[in-house]
Write a protein that holds these residues in place. Structure first.
Motif, mmCIF file in Angstrom:
data_model
loop_
_atom_site.group_PDB
_atom_site.id
_atom_site.type_symbol
_atom_site.label_atom_id
_atom_site.label_comp_id
_atom_site.label_asym_id
_atom_site.label_seq_id
_atom_site.Cartn_x
_atom_site.Cartn_y
_atom_site.Cartn_z
ATOM 1 N N ASP A 39 9.069 16.390 0.922
ATOM 2 C CA ASP A 39 9.005 16.034 2.273
ATOM 3 C C ASP A 39 7.486 14.679 2.345
ATOM 4 O OD1 ASP A 39 6.881 17.878 5.288
ATOM 5 O OD2 ASP A 39 8.368 16.542 5.220
ATOM 6 N N MET A 40 6.922 14.750 0.880
ATOM 7 C CA MET A 40 6.170 13.253 1.234
ATOM 8 C C MET A 40 7.472 12.578 1.059
ATOM 9 S SD MET A 40 2.857 14.758 1.693
ATOM 10 C CE MET A 40 1.188 13.146 1.238
ATOM 11 N N ASP A 41 8.114 13.253 0.189
ATOM 12 C CA ASP A 41 8.675 11.365 -0.141
ATOM 13 C C ASP A 41 9.359 10.925 1.098
ATOM 14 O OD1 ASP A 41 10.359 11.675 -3.661
ATOM 15 O OD2 ASP A 41 8.606 10.867 -3.141
ATOM 16 N N SER A 42 9.995 11.883 1.994
ATOM 17 C CA SER A 42 10.404 11.666 3.295
ATOM 18 C C SER A 42 10.154 10.789 3.847
ATOM 19 C CB SER A 42 11.137 13.176 3.602
ATOM 20 O OG SER A 42 11.697 13.321 5.168
ATOM 21 N N THR B 3 -3.788 20.304 -3.892
ATOM 22 C CA THR B 3 -2.379 19.547 -4.073
ATOM 23 C C THR B 3 -1.808 20.328 -3.747
ATOM 24 O OG1 THR B 3 -3.062 18.196 -6.430
ATOM 25 C CG2 THR B 3 -0.829 18.343 -5.745
ATOM 26 N N ASN B 4 -2.164 22.283 -4.253
ATOM 27 C CA ASN B 4 -0.693 23.128 -3.319
ATOM 28 C C ASN B 4 -0.775 22.996 -1.925
ATOM 29 O OD1 ASN B 4 -3.783 23.786 -3.483
ATOM 30 N ND2 ASN B 4 -3.039 25.439 -5.111
ATOM 31 N N GLN B 5 -1.588 22.476 -2.083
ATOM 32 C CA GLN B 5 -1.595 23.093 0.017
ATOM 33 C C GLN B 5 -1.292 21.370 0.524
ATOM 34 O OE1 GLN B 5 -5.256 24.062 1.955
ATOM 35 N NE2 GLN B 5 -5.676 25.716 0.401
ATOM 36 N N LEU B 6 -0.366 19.964 0.209
ATOM 37 C CA LEU B 6 -0.157 19.316 0.990
ATOM 38 C C LEU B 6 1.720 19.341 0.586
ATOM 39 C CD1 LEU B 6 -0.151 16.596 -1.839
ATOM 40 C CD2 LEU B 6 -1.431 16.739 0.677
ATOM 41 N N PRO B 7 2.521 19.336 1.595
ATOM 42 C CA PRO B 7 4.054 19.353 1.959
ATOM 43 C C PRO B 7 4.118 19.167 1.187
ATOM 44 C CG PRO B 7 2.428 18.171 3.858
ATOM 45 C CD PRO B 7 1.006 17.653 3.040
ATOM 46 N N SER B 8 5.785 19.570 0.378
ATOM 47 C CA SER B 8 6.563 19.821 -0.570
ATOM 48 C C SER B 8 6.738 18.366 -1.238
ATOM 49 C CB SER B 8 7.861 20.526 -0.470
ATOM 50 O OG SER B 8 8.476 19.518 0.191
ATOM 51 N N TYR C 82 1.032 -0.751 -0.256
ATOM 52 C CA TYR C 82 0.180 0.013 0.275
ATOM 53 C C TYR C 82 0.490 1.378 -0.134
ATOM 54 C CZ TYR C 82 -3.552 -3.259 1.622
ATOM 55 O OH TYR C 82 -4.656 -4.488 1.707
ATOM 56 N N THR C 83 1.917 1.179 -0.098
ATOM 57 C CA THR C 83 3.398 2.573 0.964
ATOM 58 C C THR C 83 3.901 2.591 -0.603
ATOM 59 O OG1 THR C 83 3.248 2.025 3.215
ATOM 60 C CG2 THR C 83 5.056 3.316 1.359
ATOM 61 N N SER C 84 3.998 2.447 -1.538
ATOM 62 C CA SER C 84 4.911 1.755 -2.598
ATOM 63 C C SER C 84 3.245 2.524 -3.360
ATOM 64 C CB SER C 84 4.768 0.154 -3.097
ATOM 65 O OG SER C 84 5.839 0.224 -2.043
ATOM 66 N N GLU C 85 2.100 1.887 -3.113
ATOM 67 C CA GLU C 85 1.302 2.189 -3.502
ATOM 68 C C GLU C 85 0.429 4.030 -4.284
ATOM 69 O OE1 GLU C 85 -2.026 -0.214 -5.093
ATOM 70 O OE2 GLU C 85 -1.601 -1.293 -4.093
ATOM 71 N N ALA C 86 0.755 4.512 -3.172
ATOM 72 C CA ALA C 86 0.055 5.715 -1.942
ATOM 73 C C ALA C 86 1.220 6.245 -2.371
ATOM 74 C CB ALA C 86 0.166 5.409 -0.421
ATOM 75 N N LYS C 87 2.663 6.571 -2.641
ATOM 76 C CA LYS C 87 3.899 6.922 -2.855
ATOM 77 C C LYS C 87 3.978 6.907 -4.510
ATOM 78 C CE LYS C 87 9.386 7.288 -2.599
ATOM 79 N NZ LYS C 87 10.422 6.297 -2.256
ATOM 80 N N LEU C 88 3.420 6.423 -5.322
ATOM 81 C CA LEU C 88 3.369 6.497 -6.944
ATOM 82 C C LEU C 88 2.281 7.514 -7.121
ATOM 83 C CD1 LEU C 88 3.699 2.564 -8.603
ATOM 84 C CD2 LEU C 88 4.575 5.022 -9.155
ATOM 85 N N LEU C 89 1.524 7.313 -6.278
ATOM 86 C CA LEU C 89 -0.449 8.176 -6.791
ATOM 87 C C LEU C 89 0.024 9.998 -6.107
ATOM 88 C CD1 LEU C 89 -2.970 7.583 -7.185
ATOM 89 C CD2 LEU C 89 -3.557 7.335 -4.990
ATOM 90 N N THR C 90 1.203 9.544 -5.354
ATOM 91 C CA THR C 90 1.290 10.655 -4.418
ATOM 92 C C THR C 90 2.407 12.145 -5.854
ATOM 93 O OG1 THR C 90 1.084 10.043 -2.518
ATOM 94 C CG2 THR C 90 2.590 12.824 -2.418
ATOM 95 N N HIS C 91 3.373 10.963 -5.726
ATOM 96 C CA HIS C 91 4.791 11.900 -7.271
ATOM 97 C C HIS C 91 3.796 12.055 -8.300
ATOM 98 C CE1 HIS C 91 8.708 10.705 -7.943
ATOM 99 N NE2 HIS C 91 8.515 11.611 -9.425
ATOM 100 N N TYR C 92 2.524 11.525 -8.370
ATOM 101 C CA TYR C 92 1.839 11.370 -9.505
ATOM 102 C C TYR C 92 1.105 13.139 -10.084
ATOM 103 C CZ TYR C 92 -2.245 11.415 -12.849
ATOM 104 O OH TYR C 92 -3.094 12.086 -13.553
ATOM 105 N N SER C 93 0.617 13.643 -8.486
ATOM 106 C CA SER C 93 -0.454 13.969 -7.857
ATOM 107 C C SER C 93 0.420 15.085 -7.558
ATOM 108 C CB SER C 93 -1.206 13.334 -7.000
ATOM 109 O OG SER C 93 -1.836 14.466 -6.366
ATOM 110 N N GLN C 94 2.092 15.649 -7.361
ATOM 111 C CA GLN C 94 2.059 16.695 -7.824
ATOM 112 C C GLN C 94 3.045 16.965 -8.030
ATOM 113 O OE1 GLN C 94 4.301 15.032 -3.371
ATOM 114 N NE2 GLN C 94 3.423 16.955 -2.212
ATOM 115 N N ILE D 236 8.163 5.470 6.524
ATOM 116 C CA ILE D 236 6.772 4.732 7.045
ATOM 117 C C ILE D 236 7.931 3.165 6.124
ATOM 118 C CG2 ILE D 236 5.101 3.597 6.101
ATOM 119 C CD1 ILE D 236 3.918 6.606 6.118
ATOM 120 N N THR D 237 8.437 3.585 4.871
ATOM 121 C CA THR D 237 8.991 2.543 4.006
ATOM 122 C C THR D 237 9.857 1.285 5.422
ATOM 123 O OG1 THR D 237 8.646 3.050 2.258
ATOM 124 C CG2 THR D 237 10.144 1.368 1.955
ATOM 125 N N GLN D 238 11.132 2.589 5.506
ATOM 126 C CA GLN D 238 12.004 1.425 5.868
ATOM 127 C C GLN D 238 11.577 1.562 8.013
ATOM 128 O OE1 GLN D 238 14.787 1.674 5.292
ATOM 129 N NE2 GLN D 238 16.375 3.986 5.937
#
Lengths: 161, 410
Positions: free
Chosen positions: A142-145, A134-139, A60-72, A150-152
């Motif tokens: 920051d989201m990647d971090s 989208t423009n009010q999310l953390p950078s 789920y974390t991998s999918e969420a990361k891909l989705l956030t990456h695309y969104s931003q 979480i992955t770690q």
């Protein structure tokens, strides 16, 4: 002396038909038994079930990361992000709830609690993704971090199990 | 020229209508779990559906009999009835999964509530089928389903490992992961590609369109060979995309949005919209095919008058049958059952009855008295026998593998 009737031999087709019916009954019986065993297993969380939950959360974390990456980083299809993100959040919450509510091995108390905490953090990130513009999310960095963190933690939990 | 155009249109319809939610689910999961290792299973299933469909189309054109008409004449009443009941149950379950799949895909486009979208999908399908002619239904869902070609473009943009892909075409044991899960997905891919309702619909469609042996054999071969080959290419693209993107990230696909991640990351918003519309229409086409297949089967078995080319009210039993299948499917999916899980069960259990529906078609295709010059030649006969054996093995192995591997979760 009374006559005894000799049973007529069954034709090949009738034999095939009876065999198929028997096979179908056995198959249905198998499925019901397996379903029953699965239901019983779901009530207790052991080491392998906890590991499975951790692996599901990693997915789920991998999918969420891909989705956030695309969104931003690109012009997003908002409906897709919201619908997919909601489905992911629901699945994460369900996993956390299952771990929280069902009985588990006392030796796994600490790992179970940490897994639930990580799941709640992931759920919060997904909630931000689907509710905030989208423009009010953390950078993006920051989201990647946060996802990396979480992955770690999940990798660490998986190694211990 | 007119014939060439007809062939080209038929190929496009076959390509656009090839994929359903079962193909989407199984191929994404197979690629994510096993990379390129299960491409051989797709090749096996693809050749099988070509062989089966070509034979059934040819038999329908020559004898004017579709699949269940042949089943009724080949088996005893009891065995024929068992086959009919088994097929009907699978048609209803598959139709339910497809309606659920449409609603899930519409949700990705609109983010409206799922249950509302189920109602929208159900009503839209009933209205479209009621008012469109047979050819119109085929072409609408087939042409718009071509949006799935976006998967092929996305897969190419991910720079696949072609060496591994070619290697994956050779049947092998899994080099990673659990062997039971591996064979479960192999059977799942073969079963999803060889779904029986596609053949019932295809053979009945040949009679709906009044195919003639002399003029339509080329159309039959072009549809089943070229059209299905291109459709199989799209399924291969989904496996490749999953292998390249999802597998390295450890993603376990459980959502209908997951196969679209590859398109999203490579082609952005435009690609995503195109593929989503393609997915909606191709799954909708599959829902129509499953409900019609069930109605065709019932009508052919009980010798009712049937046909979409007829006025609805002049074939009341046939009309009521497909409406009833839609309603039953809608009620099942309304209970909240997960369409993705339902799809897996429908695909696996559908293949169990397949030997009983395959055998009558194969038997008649070899019968010179009925088929004349259009009887099976040596290649069709050899492949026919090979696939009869494969189908029997797959039908016996499907359910045990599903149980032992815990639906591929081991």
């Amino acid at each position: 002396m009374a006559e005894t009737s000799i049973p007529k031999p069954k034709t090949l087709r009738e034999r095939i038909h009876l065999s198929l019916m028997l096979a179908a009954i056995v198959a249905i019986g198998f499925v019901l038994a397996a379903a029953q065993m699965h239901l019983v297993d779901a009530q207790f969380i052991g080491s392998s079930e906890l590991k499975q939950s951790v692996q599901q959360l990693q997915s789920y974390t991998s999918e969420a990361k891909l989705l956030t990456h695309y969104s931003q980083r690109r012009v997003p299809t908002r409906a897709y992000v919201q619908a997919y993100g909601s489905a992911l959040q629901k699945a994460v919450d369900s996993t956390a709830q299952k771990l929280d509510e069902h009985a588990h091995d006392r030796k796994l108390d600490e790992q179970t609690a940490r897994t639930v905490t990580v799941a709640q953090h992931l759920s919060a990130l997904l909630n931000a993704l689907i509710t905030e513009p989208t423009n009010q999310l953390p950078s993006a960095a920051d989201m990647d971090s946060q996802y990396h963190g979480i992955t770690q933690q999940l990798n660490h939990l998986e190694d211990k199990l | 020229m007119k014939k060439l155009l007809e062939i080209a249109l038929g190929i496009m319809v076959a390509l656009g209508g090839f994929i359903d939610i079962g193909d989407l689910v199984f191929s994404t999961q197979a690629g994510a779990k096993f990379g390129y290792e299960l491409l051989w299973a797709l090749a096996v299933g693809l050749l099988g559906i070509m062989v089966y469909s070509e034979m059934s189309g040819r038999v329908a054109a020559v004898t004017k009999r579709a699949t269940f008409d042949l089943i009724q004449k080949t088996f005893s009443r009891r065995l024929g009835l068992t086959t009919l009941v088994g097929s009907l149950v699978m048609n209803v379950l598959t139709c339910a999964a497809e309606i659920g799949g449409i609603a899930l895909a519409l949700q990705l486009l609109s983010d409206m509530p799922y249950h509302l979208l189920l109602v929208v999908a159900f009503l839209a399908l009933i209205i479209l089928i009621w008012f469109l002619p047979f050819k119109g239904i085929e072409r609408l869902f087939g042409y718009v389903g071509l949006g799935l070609l976006t998967f092929a473009i996305a897969a190419l943009k991910l720079h696949p490992h072609w060496g591994a892909a070619v290697n994956g075409l050779i049947p092998q044991m899994s080099s990673s992961g659990n062997q039971w899960s591996y064979w479960y997905f192999a059977v799942g891919i073969i079963a999803a590609t060889l779904m029986p309702y596609e053949v019932y619909f295809y053979s009945s469609g040949a009679i709906e369109e009044k195919w003639k042996p002399k003029s339509d054999m080329l159309v039959n071969r072009a549809n089943t060979i070229i059209g299905f080959l291109l459709g199989g290419g799209v399924v291969a693209a989904i496996i490749i995309m999953s292998a390249e993107l999802l597998r390295p990230l450890g993603v376990d696909p459980q959502f209908i949005g997951t196969p679209l991640l590859g398109v999203m990351t490579t082609l952005g918003k435009a690609g995503l919209l195109l593929v989503l519309i393609g997915v909606i229409f191709t799954i909708a086409g599959a829902a129509v095919e499953t409900s019609f297949s069930g109605a065709y089967n019932l009508a052919q078995f009980f010798n009712w008058r049937w046909g979409k080319h007829e006025d609805q009210l002049k074939v009341p039993k046939f009309t009521l049958s497909w409406v009833f299948i839609f309603v039953a499917a809608f009620l099942i999916i309304l209970t909240g059952i997960d369409p993705i899980s339902l799809t897996e069960y429908a695909v696996i259990f559908s293949v169990v009855v397949m030997p009983l529906t395959y055998w009558p078609v194969f038997k008649v295709a070899q019968d010179k008295r009925q088929m004349g010059e259009y009887t099976n030649k040596w290649l069709a006969t050899s492949l026919g026998w090979l696939y009869f054996v494969i189908i029997c093995i797959v039908s016996l192995a499907a359910v045990p593998l599903m149980i032992i591997s815990n639906r591929g979760q081991l």
